[in-house]
Structure formats: structure tokens, C-alpha cells
Design a protein around this motif. Sequence first.
Motif, PDB file in Angstrom:
ATOM      1  N   LEU A   1      -2.727  11.485   4.533  1.00  0.00           N
ATOM      2  CA  LEU A   1      -1.269  11.494   4.517  1.00  0.00           C
ATOM      3  C   LEU A   1      -0.763  11.804   3.115  1.00  0.00           C
ATOM      4  CD1 LEU A   1      -0.630   8.037   6.301  1.00  0.00           C
ATOM      5  CD2 LEU A   1      -1.351  10.189   7.356  1.00  0.00           C
ATOM      6  N   MET A   2       0.382  12.413   3.060  1.00  0.00           N
ATOM      7  CA  MET A   2       1.112  12.507   1.803  1.00  0.00           C
ATOM      8  C   MET A   2       1.625  11.105   1.443  1.00  0.00           C
ATOM      9  SD  MET A   2       0.718  15.633   0.979  1.00  0.00           S
ATOM     10  CE  MET A   2       1.899  15.977  -0.351  1.00  0.00           C
ATOM     11  N   PRO A   3       2.041  10.886   0.213  1.00  0.00           N
ATOM     12  CA  PRO A   3       2.535   9.551  -0.153  1.00  0.00           C
ATOM     13  C   PRO A   3       3.695   9.057   0.703  1.00  0.00           C
ATOM     14  CG  PRO A   3       2.100  10.850  -2.129  1.00  0.00           C
ATOM     15  CD  PRO A   3       1.951  11.788  -0.957  1.00  0.00           C
ATOM     16  N   ASP A   4       4.404   9.975   1.366  1.00  0.00           N
ATOM     17  CA  ASP A   4       5.529   9.579   2.229  1.00  0.00           C
ATOM     18  C   ASP A   4       5.093   9.284   3.664  1.00  0.00           C
ATOM     19  OD1 ASP A   4       4.953  12.097   3.155  1.00  0.00           O
ATOM     20  OD2 ASP A   4       6.882  12.987   2.619  1.00  0.00           O
ATOM     21  N   GLN A   5       3.787   9.130   3.910  1.00  0.00           N
ATOM     22  CA  GLN A   5       3.183   8.763   5.196  1.00  0.00           C
ATOM     23  C   GLN A   5       3.058   9.920   6.175  1.00  0.00           C
ATOM     24  OE1 GLN A   5       5.019   5.148   6.909  1.00  0.00           O
ATOM     25  NE2 GLN A   5       6.029   4.838   4.934  1.00  0.00           N
ATOM     26  N   LYS A   6       3.446  11.120   5.793  1.00  0.00           N
ATOM     27  CA  LYS A   6       3.367  12.261   6.698  1.00  0.00           C
ATOM     28  C   LYS A   6       1.953  12.846   6.670  1.00  0.00           C
ATOM     29  CE  LYS A   6       8.265  13.386   6.104  1.00  0.00           C
ATOM     30  NZ  LYS A   6       9.235  14.384   5.602  1.00  0.00           N
ATOM     31  N   PRO A   7       1.369  13.118   7.849  1.00  0.00           N
ATOM     32  CA  PRO A   7      -0.028  13.556   7.919  1.00  0.00           C
ATOM     33  C   PRO A   7      -0.175  15.060   7.676  1.00  0.00           C
ATOM     34  CG  PRO A   7       0.870  13.386  10.123  1.00  0.00           C
ATOM     35  CD  PRO A   7       1.967  12.949   9.184  1.00  0.00           C
ATOM     36  N   PHE A   8      -1.299  15.441   7.040  1.00  0.00           N
ATOM     37  CA  PHE A   8      -1.559  16.874   6.867  1.00  0.00           C
ATOM     38  C   PHE A   8      -2.968  17.281   7.277  1.00  0.00           C
ATOM     39  CE2 PHE A   8      -2.398  14.909   2.719  1.00  0.00           C
ATOM     40  CZ  PHE A   8      -3.653  15.407   2.394  1.00  0.00           C
ATOM     41  N   TYR A   9      -3.881  16.325   7.449  1.00  0.00           N
ATOM     42  CA  TYR A   9      -5.226  16.676   7.918  1.00  0.00           C
ATOM     43  C   TYR A   9      -5.875  15.410   8.474  1.00  0.00           C
ATOM     44  CZ  TYR A   9      -9.783  18.872   8.270  1.00  0.00           C
ATOM     45  OH  TYR A   9     -10.958  19.384   8.769  1.00  0.00           O
ATOM     46  N   GLY A  10      -6.839  15.606   9.400  1.00  0.00           N
ATOM     47  CA  GLY A  10      -7.500  14.435   9.950  1.00  0.00           C
ATOM     48  C   GLY A  10      -8.695  14.780  10.797  1.00  0.00           C
ATOM     49  N   GLY A  11      -9.385  13.749  11.222  1.00  0.00           N
ATOM     50  CA  GLY A  11     -10.552  13.883  12.090  1.00  0.00           C
ATOM     51  C   GLY A  11     -10.997  12.508  12.541  1.00  0.00           C
ATOM     52  N   THR A  12     -12.162  12.459  13.137  1.00  0.00           N
ATOM     53  CA  THR A  12     -12.688  11.173  13.612  1.00  0.00           C
ATOM     54  C   THR A  12     -13.885  10.775  12.737  1.00  0.00           C
ATOM     55  OG1 THR A  12     -13.925  12.354  15.330  1.00  0.00           O
ATOM     56  CG2 THR A  12     -11.787  11.447  15.951  1.00  0.00           C
TER      57      THR A  12
ATOM     58  N   ALA B   1       0.827  -1.206   0.000  1.00  0.00           N
ATOM     59  CA  ALA B   1       0.000   0.000   0.000  1.00  0.00           C
ATOM     60  C   ALA B   1       0.863   1.258   0.000  1.00  0.00           C
ATOM     61  CB  ALA B   1      -0.916  -0.004   1.222  1.00  0.00           C
ATOM     62  N   LEU B   2       1.917   1.268   0.804  1.00  0.00           N
ATOM     63  CA  LEU B   2       2.754   2.465   0.910  1.00  0.00           C
ATOM     64  C   LEU B   2       3.529   2.721  -0.380  1.00  0.00           C
ATOM     65  CD1 LEU B   2       4.041   1.833   4.546  1.00  0.00           C
ATOM     66  CD2 LEU B   2       2.176   3.341   3.831  1.00  0.00           C
ATOM     67  N   ASP B   3       4.007   1.661  -1.013  1.00  0.00           N
ATOM     68  CA  ASP B   3       4.713   1.816  -2.290  1.00  0.00           C
ATOM     69  C   ASP B   3       3.755   2.267  -3.385  1.00  0.00           C
ATOM     70  OD1 ASP B   3       7.008   0.993  -1.021  1.00  0.00           O
ATOM     71  OD2 ASP B   3       6.955  -1.052  -1.818  1.00  0.00           O
ATOM     72  N   LEU B   4       2.519   1.788  -3.318  1.00  0.00           N
ATOM     73  CA  LEU B   4       1.532   2.174  -4.326  1.00  0.00           C
ATOM     74  C   LEU B   4       1.261   3.675  -4.272  1.00  0.00           C
ATOM     75  CD1 LEU B   4      -0.487   1.153  -6.505  1.00  0.00           C
ATOM     76  CD2 LEU B   4      -2.183   0.948  -4.651  1.00  0.00           C
ATOM     77  N   ALA B   5       1.164   4.227  -3.079  1.00  0.00           N
ATOM     78  CA  ALA B   5       0.915   5.666  -2.944  1.00  0.00           C
ATOM     79  C   ALA B   5       2.043   6.475  -3.572  1.00  0.00           C
ATOM     80  CB  ALA B   5       0.757   6.020  -1.469  1.00  0.00           C
ATOM     81  N   ILE B   6       3.271   6.025  -3.387  1.00  0.00           N
ATOM     82  CA  ILE B   6       4.409   6.730  -3.980  1.00  0.00           C
ATOM     83  C   ILE B   6       4.412   6.573  -5.497  1.00  0.00           C
ATOM     84  CG2 ILE B   6       6.932   6.747  -4.125  1.00  0.00           C
ATOM     85  CD1 ILE B   6       6.977   6.008  -1.147  1.00  0.00           C
TER      86      ILE B   6
ATOM     87  N   LYS C   1      -0.377   9.527  -5.059  1.00  0.00           N
ATOM     88  CA  LYS C   1      -1.702   9.827  -4.516  1.00  0.00           C
ATOM     89  C   LYS C   1      -1.619   9.988  -3.001  1.00  0.00           C
ATOM     90  CE  LYS C   1      -4.736   7.460  -7.861  1.00  0.00           C
ATOM     91  NZ  LYS C   1      -5.808   6.425  -7.995  1.00  0.00           N
ATOM     92  N   PRO C   2      -2.463  10.850  -2.437  1.00  0.00           N
ATOM     93  CA  PRO C   2      -2.526  10.918  -0.967  1.00  0.00           C
ATOM     94  C   PRO C   2      -3.141   9.647  -0.399  1.00  0.00           C
ATOM     95  CG  PRO C   2      -4.250  12.265  -1.930  1.00  0.00           C
ATOM     96  CD  PRO C   2      -3.412  11.768  -3.086  1.00  0.00           C
ATOM     97  N   ILE C   3      -2.834   9.403   0.850  1.00  0.00           N
ATOM     98  CA  ILE C   3      -3.330   8.204   1.543  1.00  0.00           C
ATOM     99  C   ILE C   3      -4.476   8.594   2.469  1.00  0.00           C
ATOM    100  CG2 ILE C   3      -2.729   6.426   3.256  1.00  0.00           C
ATOM    101  CD1 ILE C   3       0.179   6.625   2.208  1.00  0.00           C
ATOM    102  N   ILE C   4      -5.539   7.826   2.441  1.00  0.00           N
ATOM    103  CA  ILE C   4      -6.551   7.876   3.502  1.00  0.00           C
ATOM    104  C   ILE C   4      -6.229   6.741   4.465  1.00  0.00           C
ATOM    105  CG2 ILE C   4      -8.975   7.600   4.118  1.00  0.00           C
ATOM    106  CD1 ILE C   4      -9.722   8.703   1.382  1.00  0.00           C
TER     107      ILE C   4
END
Length: 639
Positions: free
Chosen positions: A109-120, A29-34, A38-41
Motif C-alpha cells: 500500500l501507499m502510505p495513504d492505505q491505497k493498494p498498488f500491488y499484491g499476492g498471496t 501504524a497508519l500514521d507512522l507510514a505517512i 514509507k509504503p505499507i506491507i
Amino acid sequence: MNQLQNQVSPYLLQHKDNPVHWLPWGNEALDLAIRLDKPIILSIGYAACHWCHVMEHESFENQQVADLMNEHFVCIKVDREERPDIDHIYMDALHQMGVSGGWPLNVFLMPDQKPFYGGTYFPKSNWLQLLNSIQSAFQNHKDELQQSADGFAANLEDKSIGLYPVELNELTPIIPEVLAKISKYLDPIFGGIQKAPKFPLPSLTLFIESFPEKLDTNFDVYIHSERQLEKMAQGGIYDQVGGGFSRYSVDSEWFCPHFEKMLYDNAQLVYVYSKAFQRTSNPLFEEVVNSTIHFLNRELRDSSGLYFASLDADSEGIEGQFYVWEFEELNSIIPYEKHAPFYQAFQIKRNGNWEENKNILFKNHSVLNVVYEKELQTLATVRAKRIRPQTDTKLLLAWNAMLGSGLVQASKGLNNHKFLENAIALEESMIGFWDIKNNLLLHQISYSNQPIYAFLDDYGSYGLFLIHLYNETAKVIYLEKLRKIVNGVYQNHDQMNYLFSFQSNLNAALISNKYEITDSVIPASNSMLCELFFWSGILLNDVTYTLRAKDMLAAVLEQAAANPLYHANWLRVYSEWMENPQALVKYNPSNYAKNELPQLRVTWVPIVDQSHAFLLCIGDRCLSPCESIDELLNQYNSI
């Protein structure tokens, strides 16, 4: 396409038929995002979570929502109980964003796993709007998002933890001051913290329950513990029919539970109620311990002898459906005219005491359930025919070990050897948590692709369980396993400022390394380890463990004293080992059996290679050896 069908997590399997193209966390999954840029949910939850089910039904089962998610995002599902290390990182990120935590936890998350927005939890309309906004921002303002994500990721590192150690030997007593701070937050009517929703917080209650008598004389602390434990036992948070506690109460009176039942809550509450009964002889506490253990053995015990993780809050798609009653149903099986005292005792109303004419059984005074044993047994028989909440069948090391410690304490507190036998059998079943080939400890027994190795709370909980067992049985096998636990901590966890990382370095690296120090509904892994090291110094006869425990306390104590509600386990360990040191008697079990020892307010510690009969110690200071019980009693009375 959705790729959760081969997972072992019940939570992930709940989502295997969603039209969302969910992937499990991992390299694919992580390699696919890169690769796709694409951003990650990242969507994190657990099987017993009510709002996780709601969001799944509203959004993740909806084709329109799924099409949008699949087109513009790489979608990853994580079970927070299977991967608490991932949950720790991204829950921390959410807090940095100024958002209150909870589950489901949905982080972008950005494709590099770093978060930029979130919620519950997001309602469907809000979720759709958010997806479109995030997709547009990623397409048109990617550099700004990356800059934001880099900032959040940098702040996730626990770089400042423990940088201001105190000098323990120069401290004036802090526990009275801590108690004064805590008292401001305690509910004088219903116990616990003055807030809603209200969580049991066993570490805080155990801290209060563990105060020495001299402090109670000055501060009247025990009443806080007794009030909370009595009110919880009377409330809807406690299952009056089947035993066991729900995770929390949505109100401040312990009335309306959030109906999921977690192993970790019930394990710790067995310990706390047993400890309180040992001091008070309150029959309500004894009843709760017996009933809760019976619930666990009946509802959560696997054929392997280990215990499952939880029971769902929902059944038939409705929260609490399994547990609540309409008046007419009750009247048809337990006629009101013949059983009016039962209806009055449990606050049952014709129009319901809860929503939609439903009744939650709760008591407005401290009557024992055994008084209404026939009525409650009738309800249990009827309830057993209902559609039962789903069971999360994960077998987790830390939670099973917490129960093991609770069972040992129940055996001591209630003087019931069957509970000790239960604990011994549980520990024997834990052989399944060992990767025998590599001699490594596992977080859970079954896994999908590769082993998930033990986290720091697994080591801490299991080590303390072994110590409790050894102190009761004097079986050297538990010390041999304890030595493996301690060695595993040092070998497999990074260290910073005397504390240990939550993650194991045997598992794949994540974007930050967390050092858990906050005691919440479960004690912080480092606070458990601190207590483990104090005990290991005595039982393994190695002062380096004692010194490490003191270093850990010194690193955290200033922060703990400033925010005692959420460092209660640290403060209990500090109080018991430093400021108000517990009395320990090391004894040679070859000379005296446990049942031959006198009834003293001490912790009896078997030392199999000890040359003398007894050694009385206060904290880490020991008096001269004794060779008879009479000598020991004279020495004990002198202090």
C-alpha cells in the motif's frame, strides 16, 4: 520493534517473536507510514492457515528478510477473522490486479492505505526480489505508483451494486432456468462443483435441498444434494475418527483434506445434514450430525459455553500430521489379520494411500462408522496422545450464531431435544457479545485496544439464530432481541440501493465501504439479512421489513440468476419466499403446545398475541383464520 505481544488474536500472537517489526492495524501504524513516507506491507492471514505458517517460517522468521522489510516498509499484520472488513477490501483489490485470492494475503500500500500491488504466498527468494523491486519503484517512480494506487482505490467502491432492479411481480419462474445452469457445473460422480480444490459450499447444497417436491419431480434435483453429502461423509474431508469436516478437499473426490477445521464450515454442515436427514432418513446423515456436534462440543467449546474459531491444519510443523496413519502403526494397534474388513472399508494401504507412506481414512462406499466403532475408538484413544493442532481461541459472533441455527435444525431434523438445549445454552452465553454499557453488539468478545463492533454478517447470523430459536420455543425474549438486531442494522450500517454496508460505522473508517452480495463458503451478509427481514415482517408484525426484503431481492436477482453458483443463498430465499413460497402456519402457543401440532409440511410460527388458533399463509398471502386443528387440516388439504 515487533509490537504484537499485547494482541489477543492467536494469529497475531503467532508472529510476536518474528524479527519483522510488525504493527497491528490502527492509527499508530497508519500514521507512522505517512510520517516516514514509507509504503505499507499489509499481511493478512489466520491462525489455522497452513501457507501462512510456511511463509512465516521461510520469510518472516528470517533476519535477512526482516531487515529489508524493517528498513523500507511499515509492516502491518491483520487477522482476517478479527477484521474481515479489512480483508474484504484488500482481497477485492487483489482480484482487480488479476491475481487469484487466498491466504496469506500480502498487499503493498501507499502510505495513504491505497493498494498498488499484491499476492498471496511468496517463496523466500521471490519475496526478497519483490521487496527490492517495490522499494526501488517507490523511491524512483513514486508518482506512477500513486497514480496506480488511486485507480485501484477508486474501483474498490461498490458504486454500481443493485442499480438494475427487476420487477419481482412481473417475473416468469426463474428457478428452473437457474437449476439448469447449476447442473452444468455439478460433479455427477462425487457431488459438489466439478473442480479441485473442492469446497463444500453449504449455501449451494442447502439451496438444492430446499427445493419443493414439485421441482424435484421435474428436475430430479435431490440426487445432487444426496450424492455430495454421502461422498463427503465417506471422504477424507470428514474426520472418520473424531468427527467434523476440514475446510476443503485439495482433489475433486473429497479424499485429501486441507486439514484445518473451521467452526463456520461445521456449523453450516450440521444444518445441511440435519435438513437432508429430515427429508431422507438416511442413517449416514444422522451419524454425521451426531458425530460433528460431538466433535464441536469436545474440541471447540469454551468454558463460557461459546465455541472457538478453528483447529490448525498443522501439528509438529507438518500439515495433517495429527490425522494420518502409517500402515505399521495401525497394524500394531489393530492387527490387519484380525481386522481386514476395517482396512478394506477405509482404503488403508501398506505403502499408504497418500504421500510419504501415510494413510488418510476414507470409505469407498456408504457404510456407517458405527459398524467399526471399536476400531475407530481405539484409533481415537491413540490419536489423543499425539501433539494436538493448535486451537484458534477467538470467539466470533457470526460463527457461533451459525452453529446455533445448526443445533436448532439438528433438534428438529433428528428429533433430539438435547440439541435444542445446547442451542439455548449457546444463546445465553452470547451475552458476552453485548457491550452492555453502550447497548452495542460486538464482533468478538475480547479485543486489544478498542472494541470491534459487529459487522453485517454478525447481525444477520445472530438474527436468524434468534428466529430459529423463537420458532421452536415461542419465548418472547428472542423477539425482543431480534428487534434490537434489526434496529442495530439500520442504525450502524450505511445503505445503498436497498443494501447494507458490511462495515459498521461504529468502527474506524477504511478507504472504501463494501456491500457484500456474493454467497461463497459463507452466505453473503446481505442475503442473510434479506431472509432476516422476511421473517421480521411476520414475527414483528411490520410490513416495512417485508418490503425491504423484496427490494433487496429485486436489486440482486438479475445478477444472482446470471451467476447462481455464488448467489445460492439469495436464490434460496427468493424461491422460498417468492417463486415457490413456503407454507407457514401462525399459531397461538397458548392454545397448542408444539408437540400437539399435526405433522404437516409447513413451518410452524408461534404468534403469542394472535387472537385465533391458526392462520395458514403461503408466502405473504394468508387464508382465513382457523379455530381448530380439523379446520386447519381441511384448509391445508384444499391447497
